[in-house]
Design an enzyme around this catalytic site. Structure first.
Site, PDB file in Angstrom:
ATOM      1  N   TYR A 131       0.836  -1.202   0.000  1.00 26.39           N
ATOM      2  CA  TYR A 131       0.000   0.000   0.000  1.00 26.39           C
ATOM      3  C   TYR A 131       0.869   1.249   0.000  1.00 26.39           C
ATOM      4  CZ  TYR A 131      -3.677   3.314   0.964  1.00 26.39           C
ATOM      5  OH  TYR A 131      -4.542   4.375   0.861  1.00 26.39           O
ATOM      6  N   THR A 261       3.502  10.023  11.776  1.00 21.91           N
ATOM      7  CA  THR A 261       4.959   9.981  11.836  1.00 21.91           C
ATOM      8  C   THR A 261       5.469  10.764  13.031  1.00 21.91           C
ATOM      9  OG1 THR A 261       6.990  10.274  10.538  1.00 21.91           O
ATOM     10  CG2 THR A 261       5.335  12.021  10.402  1.00 21.91           C
ATOM     11  N   GLN A 283       9.508  16.580   9.709  1.00 18.65           N
ATOM     12  CA  GLN A 283       8.507  15.555   9.988  1.00 18.65           C
ATOM     13  C   GLN A 283       7.141  16.156  10.307  1.00 18.65           C
ATOM     14  OE1 GLN A 283       9.088  12.099   9.493  1.00 18.65           O
ATOM     15  NE2 GLN A 283      10.758  13.224   8.504  1.00 18.65           N
ATOM     16  N   HIS A 286       4.517  16.401   7.470  1.00 17.33           N
ATOM     17  CA  HIS A 286       3.704  15.283   7.002  1.00 17.33           C
ATOM     18  C   HIS A 286       2.226  15.430   7.331  1.00 17.33           C
ATOM     19  CE1 HIS A 286       6.381  12.229   5.300  1.00 17.33           C
ATOM     20  NE2 HIS A 286       7.281  12.591   6.183  1.00 17.33           N
ATOM     21  N   GLU A 352       9.730   6.564  16.220  1.00 17.70           N
ATOM     22  CA  GLU A 352       9.882   6.059  14.855  1.00 17.70           C
ATOM     23  C   GLU A 352      11.244   6.476  14.302  1.00 17.70           C
ATOM     24  OE1 GLU A 352       7.612   6.494  10.532  1.00 17.70           O
ATOM     25  OE2 GLU A 352       7.338   8.017  12.084  1.00 17.70           O
ATOM     26  N   HIS A 353      11.550   7.760  14.384  1.00 22.85           N
ATOM     27  CA  HIS A 353      12.845   8.299  13.961  1.00 22.85           C
ATOM     28  C   HIS A 353      13.517   8.949  15.163  1.00 22.85           C
ATOM     29  CE1 HIS A 353      10.032   8.827  10.457  1.00 22.85           C
ATOM     30  NE2 HIS A 353      10.997   8.173   9.844  1.00 22.85           N
ATOM     31  N   ASP A 386      14.574   8.934   4.622  1.00 25.78           N
ATOM     32  CA  ASP A 386      13.329   8.861   3.864  1.00 25.78           C
ATOM     33  C   ASP A 386      13.573   8.494   2.409  1.00 25.78           C
ATOM     34  OD1 ASP A 386      11.685   9.451   5.981  1.00 25.78           O
ATOM     35  OD2 ASP A 386      11.616  11.603   5.570  1.00 25.78           O
ATOM     36  N   HIS A 445      -0.107 -38.475  22.530  1.00 28.87           N
ATOM     37  CA  HIS A 445       1.132 -37.920  21.978  1.00 28.87           C
ATOM     38  C   HIS A 445       2.266 -38.931  22.141  1.00 28.87           C
ATOM     39  CE1 HIS A 445      -1.030 -34.163  21.840  1.00 28.87           C
ATOM     40  NE2 HIS A 445       0.042 -33.476  21.472  1.00 28.87           N
TER      41      HIS A 445
END
Length: 457
Positions: A131, A261, A283, A286, A352-353, A386, A445
């Site tokens: 996606y 983000t 960032q 975004h 995330e970063h 990125d 078993h």
């Protein structure tokens, strides 16, 4: 413009302190979004392409005859691609391949006992749906970051979905199509949001196919005008994409539920306030819900960053969006006693970063345990990651970096254990298997082992 949080004088490394709650995040209610996406997902499941076409009209304002993008549109997009953008994408692909090729895993066989081995094979998933979001920005880089690791893992069947754009006649953005063409991906769908995830989860038949092929659709088959269901869906998206992934997890494999983000910068007095501000803004650009956080032990740096933010935001294109992000509860300048405390905050936040702009950046970066990706020093901004660092930019958000990884070759591989024992090796283990089976009150078993040594005359 941006909140200040003062943690100086607080004992952050005690068992009573929970560093995860020191810095707030944007409020994102995926559970509430489930109520919105559930009927969409069910509709796509039952009506297939007709539902996808209806949602393209409803959400994207476009009238589609078919959801699949014709190969001629891919070729035309590549032909018309700006040469400089093409060169940048080609270099991005080259660097990403170099890094992701080194992530491949090798088959390994372990001899457990004489005559008994376990081999771990790494098998790629058969088919993935990738996606690529649309909306506020165009993300050909996300095409690269999804497709390259899947290809390097050896996935045999790749399909890309991206929202249709009214401006381009119902096709995804031409730069996204061109990136697909550069990577050799010829199966692309003009579908966005939850409906795209549902399309990959269930597949659909083309509207001109015989209705008596419904059973084939359930088995993941489709003709040339349809879409086969996938085994795994990867790639970031909005809250509705995240909700659809949560809803369909189990029907289909997912990489993660991506949220807004986020960037955290750990910096000391040696950092350049202009660079710190520029990176926070990069960032925030975004999304209004994007998080931009500075953690520093230097009050002069914190003071100097604020006017830099004001100046740079006023001069950049998406100033309104950035101001909303920087002014949100999820963004802050955090003051701490020292860099050791800053790293406690960073590991608790699990960004995330995470940028480290300190005097001993490499040494401080080595102490980071929780982050999607770490960027070391003044010359490794997040924006390099990125596009051209070679690393992957599809990374865990919302604190998930404490338990999850970014997209990689491993995301598309499954470890399969192959067990190979001789009669003698099984006989040696027989009594122990029976003992454990009886301890669990599962005697059959054990009997499955002892049956192999019965005298059946």
């Amino acid at each position: 413009m941006i909140t200040r949080i003062d943690l100086r004088g607080r004992a952050l490394d005690t068992s009573q302190a929970d560093p995860r709650v020191l810095v707030p995040r944007a409020e994102l209610d995926v559970e509430a979004a489930l109520a919105v996406v559930r009927p969409i997902v069910e509709d796509v499941h039952h009506r297939g392409e007709a539902a996808l076409i209806d949602y393209a009209a409803k959400f994207d304002g476009v009238e589609l005859a078919r959801v699949r993008v014709p190969s001629s549109a891919l070729a035309e997009a590549l032909e018309r691609l700006d040469p400089q953008v093409r060169a940048a994408l080609q270099e991005s692909i080259r660097r990403a391949r170099k890094v992701h090729r080194d992530q491949r895993r090798e088959e390994r066989t372990t001899q457990v006992v004489a005559g008994g081995t376990v081999t771990e094979r790494w098998v790629p998933v058969d088919r993935v749906g990738l996606y690529v979001p649309g909306g506020r920005a165009v993300y050909p880089s996300s095409v690269v970051m999804n497709v390259v690791p899947a290809q390097e893992a050896g996935v045999g069947s790749l399909a890309v979905a991206s929202p249709p754009q009214k401006e381009f006649g119902g096709l995804p953005h031409p730069t996204i199509l061109a990136a697909c063409a550069l990577l050799g991906v010829d199966e692309v769908y003009a579908a966005g949001g939850a409906q795209a995830v549902a399309m990959f989860a269930y597949g659909y038949q083309g509207q001109d196919q015989d209705q008596d092929q419904d059973q084939d659709q359930d088995q993941g088959q489709a003709g040339e005008t349809g879409c086969r269901r996938a085994d795994l869906v990867t790639g970031p998206g909005n809250i509705y994409v995240a909700a659809a992934k949560r809803l369909l997890k189990g029907v289909i494999g997912i990489d993660a539920e991506a949220g807004p983000t986020e960037i955290m910068v750990v910096a000391d007095a040696t950092a350049d306030p202009g660079l710190v501000a520029a990176d926070l803004i990069s960032q925030a650009e975004h999304d209004p819900l994007a998080a931009a956080v500075l953690v520093t032990d230097s009050e002069p740096l914190a003071e100097a960053v604020v006017p830099e933010l004001e100046t740079r935001v006023a001069a950049t294109k998406h100033a309104e969006r950035i101001r909303e992000s920087l002014g949100g509860r999820q963004s802050a300048i955090v003051l701490v006693d020292d860099i050791a405390a800053a790293l406690i905050v960073a590991n608790g936040y699990a960004a995330e970063h995470l940028e480290i702009q300190t005097r001993d950046a490499a040494a401080d970066a080595a102490k980071v345990r929780n982050a999607g990706a770490v960027f070391v020093g003044s010359f490794a901004p997040v924006s390099l990651g990125d596009y051209l660092a070679g690393s992957n930019h599809v990374l865990p958000t919302g604190g998930c970096a404490c338990h999850s990884s970014g997209l990689s070759v491993q995301s598309f591989l499954r470890g399969v254990h192959v067990v190979d024992y001789t009669r003698e090796a099984l006989a040696e283990a027989s009594d122990l298997v029976v003992a454990l089976a009886n301890a669990e009150d599962l005697p059959a078993h054990g009997e499955a082992v002892t049956a192999r040594f019965e005298d059946r005359g």
